[in-house]
Design a protein around this motif. Sequence first.
Motif, PDB file in Angstrom:
ATOM      1  N   TYR A   1       0.746  -1.110  -0.052  1.00  0.00           N
ATOM      2  CA  TYR A   1      -0.187   0.182  -0.108  1.00  0.00           C
ATOM      3  C   TYR A   1       0.737   1.296   0.014  1.00  0.00           C
ATOM      4  N   ASP A   2       1.874   1.416   0.799  1.00  0.00           N
ATOM      5  CA  ASP A   2       2.843   2.579   0.819  1.00  0.00           C
ATOM      6  C   ASP A   2       3.281   2.890  -0.610  1.00  0.00           C
ATOM      7  N   LYS A   3       3.690   2.006  -1.320  1.00  0.00           N
ATOM      8  CA  LYS A   3       4.102   1.970  -2.559  1.00  0.00           C
ATOM      9  C   LYS A   3       3.066   2.636  -3.675  1.00  0.00           C
ATOM     10  N   LEU A   4       2.036   2.108  -3.366  1.00  0.00           N
ATOM     11  CA  LEU A   4       0.581   2.450  -4.203  1.00  0.00           C
ATOM     12  C   LEU A   4       0.564   4.197  -3.894  1.00  0.00           C
ATOM     13  N   PHE A   5       0.513   4.391  -2.642  1.00  0.00           N
ATOM     14  CA  PHE A   5       0.121   5.584  -2.033  1.00  0.00           C
ATOM     15  C   PHE A   5       0.933   6.661  -2.746  1.00  0.00           C
ATOM     16  N   GLU A   6       2.345   6.385  -2.710  1.00  0.00           N
ATOM     17  CA  GLU A   6       3.521   7.106  -3.259  1.00  0.00           C
ATOM     18  C   GLU A   6       3.134   7.379  -4.832  1.00  0.00           C
ATOM     19  N   LEU A   7       2.863   6.373  -5.395  1.00  0.00           N
ATOM     20  CA  LEU A   7       2.658   6.473  -6.857  1.00  0.00           C
ATOM     21  C   LEU A   7       1.329   7.256  -7.038  1.00  0.00           C
ATOM     22  N   SER A   8       0.247   7.210  -6.282  1.00  0.00           N
ATOM     23  CA  SER A   8      -0.819   7.880  -6.406  1.00  0.00           C
ATOM     24  C   SER A   8      -0.577   9.481  -6.249  1.00  0.00           C
ATOM     25  N   ALA A   9       0.101   9.648  -5.024  1.00  0.00           N
ATOM     26  CA  ALA A   9       0.642  11.202  -4.958  1.00  0.00           C
ATOM     27  C   ALA A   9       1.448  11.414  -5.969  1.00  0.00           C
ATOM     28  N   LYS A  10       2.182  10.893  -6.589  1.00  0.00           N
ATOM     29  CA  LYS A  10       3.135  11.434  -7.987  1.00  0.00           C
ATOM     30  C   LYS A  10       2.022  11.786  -9.233  1.00  0.00           C
ATOM     31  N   SER A  11       1.021  10.972  -9.233  1.00  0.00           N
ATOM     32  CA  SER A  11       0.022  11.101 -10.013  1.00  0.00           C
ATOM     33  C   SER A  11      -0.746  12.394  -9.976  1.00  0.00           C
ATOM     34  N   ALA A  12      -1.058  12.466  -8.769  1.00  0.00           N
ATOM     35  CA  ALA A  12      -1.802  13.650  -8.150  1.00  0.00           C
ATOM     36  C   ALA A  12      -0.930  14.879  -8.663  1.00  0.00           C
ATOM     37  N   GLU A  13       0.195  14.945  -8.349  1.00  0.00           N
ATOM     38  CA  GLU A  13       1.342  15.948  -8.391  1.00  0.00           C
ATOM     39  C   GLU A  13       1.173  16.459  -9.979  1.00  0.00           C
ATOM     40  N   LYS A  14       1.021  15.424 -10.904  1.00  0.00           N
ATOM     41  CA  LYS A  14       1.148  15.473 -12.183  1.00  0.00           C
ATOM     42  C   LYS A  14      -0.144  16.176 -12.911  1.00  0.00           C
ATOM     43  N   LEU A  15      -1.309  15.458 -12.176  1.00  0.00           N
ATOM     44  CA  LEU A  15      -2.508  16.373 -12.586  1.00  0.00           C
ATOM     45  C   LEU A  15      -2.793  17.551 -12.053  1.00  0.00           C
ATOM     46  N   LEU A  16      -2.280  17.873 -10.907  1.00  0.00           N
ATOM     47  CA  LEU A  16      -2.556  19.221 -10.241  1.00  0.00           C
ATOM     48  C   LEU A  16      -1.599  20.072 -11.185  1.00  0.00           C
ATOM     49  N   ALA A  17      -0.398  19.707 -11.896  1.00  0.00           N
ATOM     50  CA  ALA A  17       0.391  20.443 -12.506  1.00  0.00           C
ATOM     51  C   ALA A  17      -0.439  20.797 -13.854  1.00  0.00           C
ATOM     52  N   GLN A  18      -1.097  19.905 -14.349  1.00  0.00           N
ATOM     53  CA  GLN A  18      -1.983  19.880 -15.591  1.00  0.00           C
ATOM     54  C   GLN A  18      -2.968  20.943 -15.489  1.00  0.00           C
ATOM     55  N   ALA A  19      -3.841  20.948 -14.285  1.00  0.00           N
ATOM     56  CA  ALA A  19      -4.684  21.918 -13.883  1.00  0.00           C
ATOM     57  C   ALA A  19      -4.288  23.111 -13.838  1.00  0.00           C
ATOM     58  N   GLY A  20      -3.059  23.601 -13.359  1.00  0.00           N
ATOM     59  CA  GLY A  20      -2.532  24.733 -13.385  1.00  0.00           C
ATOM     60  C   GLY A  20      -1.969  25.269 -14.667  1.00  0.00           C
ATOM     61  N   SER A  21      -1.335  24.301 -15.276  1.00  0.00           N
ATOM     62  CA  SER A  21      -0.820  24.932 -16.625  1.00  0.00           C
ATOM     63  C   SER A  21      -1.706  24.869 -17.919  1.00  0.00           C
ATOM     64  N   GLN A  22      -2.573  23.823 -17.888  1.00  0.00           N
ATOM     65  CA  GLN A  22      -3.434  23.711 -18.884  1.00  0.00           C
ATOM     66  C   GLN A  22      -5.289  24.402 -18.673  1.00  0.00           C
ATOM     67  N   LEU A  23      -5.615  23.726 -17.573  1.00  0.00           N
ATOM     68  CA  LEU A  23      -7.042  23.703 -17.453  1.00  0.00           C
ATOM     69  C   LEU A  23      -7.387  25.268 -16.839  1.00  0.00           C
ATOM     70  N   ALA A  24      -6.798  25.741 -15.810  1.00  0.00           N
ATOM     71  CA  ALA A  24      -7.005  26.979 -15.458  1.00  0.00           C
ATOM     72  C   ALA A  24      -6.711  27.822 -16.188  1.00  0.00           C
ATOM     73  N   PRO A  25      -5.534  27.898 -17.058  1.00  0.00           N
ATOM     74  CA  PRO A  25      -5.253  28.882 -17.872  1.00  0.00           C
ATOM     75  C   PRO A  25      -6.452  29.144 -18.980  1.00  0.00           C
ATOM     76  N   ALA A  26      -7.027  27.853 -19.460  1.00  0.00           N
ATOM     77  CA  ALA A  26      -7.978  27.769 -20.555  1.00  0.00           C
ATOM     78  C   ALA A  26      -9.116  28.709 -20.010  1.00  0.00           C
ATOM     79  N   LEU A  27      -9.450  28.485 -18.679  1.00  0.00           N
ATOM     80  CA  LEU A  27     -10.662  29.366 -18.142  1.00  0.00           C
ATOM     81  C   LEU A  27     -10.536  30.785 -18.274  1.00  0.00           C
ATOM     82  N   LEU A  28      -9.358  31.378 -18.498  1.00  0.00           N
ATOM     83  CA  LEU A  28      -8.980  32.673 -18.418  1.00  0.00           C
ATOM     84  C   LEU A  28      -9.488  33.292 -19.931  1.00  0.00           C
ATOM     85  N   GLU A  29      -9.955  32.268 -20.825  1.00  0.00           N
ATOM     86  CA  GLU A  29     -10.544  32.799 -22.201  1.00  0.00           C
ATOM     87  C   GLU A  29     -12.161  33.182 -21.823  1.00  0.00           C
ATOM     88  N   ILE A  30     -12.538  32.587 -20.682  1.00  0.00           N
ATOM     89  CA  ILE A  30     -13.903  33.097 -20.353  1.00  0.00           C
ATOM     90  C   ILE A  30     -14.015  34.153 -19.123  1.00  0.00           C
TER      91      ILE A  30
END
Length: 202
Positions: free
Chosen positions: A151-180
Amino acid sequence: MAREENSKHDQLWMGYSQVFLEMDDLSLARWMAQTLGQLSGHAWRLSHPLLQTYELAAHTAHDRQIWLKGMAIIPAEYTAAECCRAPLLPVLSRDVFDVGLVCKHCGETCVKLDDLPGEMMQVFDTWSTCYDKAHSVAHWEDDGKKLPPDYDKLFELSAKSAEKLLAQAGSQLAPALLEIYPAVAWEDQDECLEVRPEDVDI
Ligand SMILES: [Zn+2]
């Protein structure tokens, strides 16, 4: 213990609010209008000190209903949010699928996911599904799921995925909203997966 820590944290923040509590309505409205001008044109991390300070002002203004009563002038580039009549400043969080974009002033839904343009909605929908999958790992035990030996390893991997997804939110998703919208904020941490703002590189 956690509850005690939370209440100490809340007390500290209540103390920080004092600076806005001491302002009269007009001064508070002016401070907010000027800050909204500075916020305009950018997608902001929720952990940014300016956003956190703005949040304290927003709560004070909401309690006093200064926007609802029309005591403050909304800066030209902003529109009034339907939820509380404050300038529309939407926040993108990991709960976007369930609650849409949330109002920075009152905490209610200010933009439903369905109200976003079709293609954008699809992107947010997919992002949210991926995020839920990573985030749910943190709650397996609460959900009564038997934890695997690695589980600890899975938790760590999930945290890494979350980091990447949050980075995507900050670099792509949120900036796209600035069009509106003139300005937006995005959640840049995940306390359940122990992802801190400094772990999210954009
Ligand atoms: Zn609102």
